[in-house]
Design an enzyme around this catalytic site. Structure first.
Site, PDB file in Angstrom:
ATOM      1  CD  GLU A   1      -4.167  -6.432   2.835  1.00  0.00           C
ATOM      2  OE1 GLU A   1      -2.864  -6.477   2.744  1.00  0.00           O
ATOM      3  OE2 GLU A   1      -4.686  -5.203   3.446  1.00  0.00           O
TER       4      GLU A   1
ATOM      5  CD  GLU B   1      -3.117  -1.131   1.754  1.00  0.00           C
ATOM      6  OE1 GLU B   1      -2.852  -0.952   3.044  1.00  0.00           O
ATOM      7  OE2 GLU B   1      -3.947  -1.628   1.240  1.00  0.00           O
TER       8      GLU B   1
END
Length: 467
Positions: free
Chosen positions: A315, A219
Site C-alpha cells: 500500500e 496497519e
C-alpha cells in the site's frame, strides 16, 4: 535440358531461407514534462559486444514476481460499477488489466470496510452487547454488490490476477471497544476471528477464484479515529497466527499465504518479532509493507534475517500532498516500482485503483487521496494520474513469473531494475536521476545497446537474447 542462368538464380533464391531479422530493443519512454507518457520510441539495434557501463545479468536471479497493481477498494469498485456505462467499464478494465494495456496482475481487497467505503461494516455485525462466536450471521453480501463483480471481470481479462485480502477491523463484538473503530482483539475472540478469516477466504474463492494472500490486519500499529481499525502488537499477531489462523487454515485446507505486518517501513521490529516466534513463523509466508513511514530498505533488513520469507509491497497512495506531477511520478517510480523490487518485493500495490474528482467516495480517513485513475462522477471521463504511468513502466512489460535479475546502476546517474520474463524476453527499467541527459551503454549476454535519457526521464527496454 539447359536451364537459363536467370531461372537458375531464381530457383536458388526461392530455396534459400529468409535472413533472420536483426535483433532489436523496444523502448517506451516517460518524461517529467509529460511530452512522452509511456510512449513507444523507435527500436534500437542490439549488437554483439560487451563492456557497457550498465550490465544486465540473467544468470543472477533474485525473486520471482507476482506482479504490479492497485487495490480494488469499495470506492473503486462502486465507481467502476455505478459511474461508468458498460462500454466505459469494459474499456477501463481492459486498459488496466489487459495484456495490451497496463497488464495489472496483482490486487488487494478489503475484508469488510475501510475508510474508502460508503458505510462501515464487517461480515458479521451485531448490535452492541451481542456476540456471534459461532458466526451464524456471517455473510459477504456487501462484497457481492460491487467488489466481487469487479474482480471477476478483471480476472476474466487477466486470469493470472493474484488477489490479496486484508481486514481493517474484526467485527466489533470481537473487540475491546465493541466497535469497528479503535480497540484491539479480545483474547477470547482469537479463535472466532480465525474462523471469520477462513470463512471469508472460502466465500470469496467461491465467487472469484483463488485468494492468494491474506494479512490478518491492515496497519496493526494504528488506531484510526473515524474509520475501522484495530491495534495488534507483534506478540498478539504471533499468537493469533501461530495458535489460531495458521492451524485453522490448515484444518480448512486453505492454501492462502499468510502475510504479517501490512504496515510501514519504519518499524521492522514488528515483523521481526513475529517471525522470531517459531509457532507463528511456521505459518507466515511473508511480510507486507506500506510506504507512509521509514525507508524501503527495511524490506531487505527483514528479508536478510529471514531469507525464506517472501516480501510484498502492499500500500501507498498518491494525493494532493504529494507535489507536482513530475515529483509524484518520479518518487513512485524510483521508490516503489523500482525500489521495492530491488528490496525483494514480489509484488507492488498502490492503494485505490480509482477515486472520483472529490477524492472519494470515503467515510472518514483520507480527504485528499487520489486513485491510480480518477473517474469523473458525472461523465465517467478517466484521468490517468502519475501513479498510472509509474506503475505502467513496469506492469506492462514484467509478466507474472518473471525473475528479477541483476542490473548495475551508475552512481548519481542511471538507476535500474531488470527482469527475465517467462517467454524469454528481458526487461530493463532505467531512470535518469541526474539533472542532465545521460547515455546508457547496456551489455547483456554478449550483446549491447545504447540510449540517451533526458534528465529525470525513465525508459523501459525489452529485447530477446540473440540466437
Amino acid at each position: 535440358m539447359r536451364i537459363l542462368p536467370a531461372l537458375a538464380l531464381l530457383a536458388a533464391t526461392a530455396a534459400a531461407p529468409a535472413p533472420a531479422p536483426a535483433p532489436q530493443v523496444e523502448v517506451w519512454l516517460t518524461l517529467p514534462d509529460k511530452s512522452a507518457l509511456l510512449a513507444k520510441q523507435p527500436a534500437l539495434p542490439l549488437r554483439r559486444g560487451a563492456g557497457g557501463t550498465i550490465t544486465v545479468d540473467p544468470g543472477k536471479r533474485y525473486q520471482k514476481m507476482v506482479g504490479f497493481g492497485a487495490a480494488i477498494t469499495d470506492a473503486s469498485a462502486w465507481l467502476i460499477q455505478h459511474r461508468l456505462d458498460p462500454r466505459q467499464r469494459g474499456a477501463l478494465l481492459r486498459e488496466l488489466f489487459g495484456s495490451e494495456g497496463l497488464g495489472f496482475a496483482f490486487t488487494r481487497l478489503t475484508i469488510g470496510a475501510s475508510d474508502f467505503s460508503r458505510t462501515h461494516y464487517s461480515y458479521d455485525d451485531r448490535a452492541r452487547g451481542e456476540t456471534d462466536p459461532a458466526l451464524a450471521h456471517f455473510s459477504i453480501a456487501p462484497a457481492r454488490e460491487d467488489v466481487l463483480p469487479t474482480v471477476r471481470a478483471a480476472r476474466a481479462i487477466n486470469p493470472r490476477l493474484a488477489v490479496m485480502i486484508s481486514p481493517w477491523s474484526a467485527p466489533g463484538w470481537m473487540k475491546s471497544t465493541d466497535s469497528l473503530v479503535k480497540g484491539t482483539l479480545r483474547a477470547d475472540a482469537y479463535a472466532p476471528f480465525a474462523r471469520y478469516l477462513g470463512k471469508t477466504v472460502q466465500a470469496f474463492a467461491a465467487e472469484i477464484g483463488p485468494i492468494d494472500y491474506l494479512s490478518i490486519q491492515n496497519e496493526p500499529d494504528f488506531e484510526p479515529e473515524n474509520y475501522p481499525g484495530m491495534r495488534l502488537s507483534a506478540a498478539q499477531r504471533a499468537r493469533i497466527i501461530g495458535d489460531h489462523v495458521g492451524p485453522e487454515f490448515a484444518r480448512m485446507g486453505l492454501k492462502t499465504g499468510i502475510l504479517d505486518w501490512d504496515h510501514n517501513w519504519d518499524k521492522p521490529e514488528h515483523p521481526l518479532g513475529v517471525l522470531a516466534d517459531p509457532a507463528a513463523s511456521r505459518y507466515v509466508t511473508g511480510v507486507a509493507w506500506h510506504c507512509y513511514g521509514g525507508d524501503v530498505s527495511a524490506q531487505t533488513k527483514v528479508r536478510d534475517a529471514f531469507p525464506d520469507k517472501d516480501v510484498f509491497f502492499t500500500e501507498c497512495s498518491g494525493g494532493d500532498w504529494s507535489g507536482p506531477w513530475a515529483d509524484s511520478w518520479s518518487w513512485t517510480l524510483r521508490t516503489l516500482v523500482m525500489g521495492a523490487p530491488r528490496n525483494w518485493a514480489r509484488g507492488v500495490l498502490m492503494w485505490n485503483l480509482a477515486l472520483d474528482e472529490n477524492h472519494g467516495p470515503h467515510l472518514g480517513g483520507c480527504n485528499d487521496c487520489r486513485g491510480v485513475v480518477t473517474i469523473d462522477g458525472k461523465t465517467g471521463a478517466i484521468t490517468r494520474n502519475p501513479e498510472y504511468y509509474a506503475l505502467g513502466q513496469a506492469s506492462r512489460f514484467v509478466r507474472p513469473g518473471a525473475w528479477r535479475i541483476d542490473a548495475t546502476s551508475t552512481p548519481g546517474g542511471i538507476e535500474t531494475v531488470a527482469y527475465a520474463n517467462p517467454d524469454g524476453s528481458r526487461v530493463l527499467i532505467a531512470f535518469n536521476a541526474a539533472a542532465t541527459a545521460r547515455d546508457l551503454d547496456v551489455t547483456a549476454e554478449g550483446s549491447r545497446f545504447a540510449y540517451r535519457i533526458a534528465p529525470h526521464g525513465a525508459a523501459t527496454f525489452r529485447w530477446r537474447k540473440p540466437r
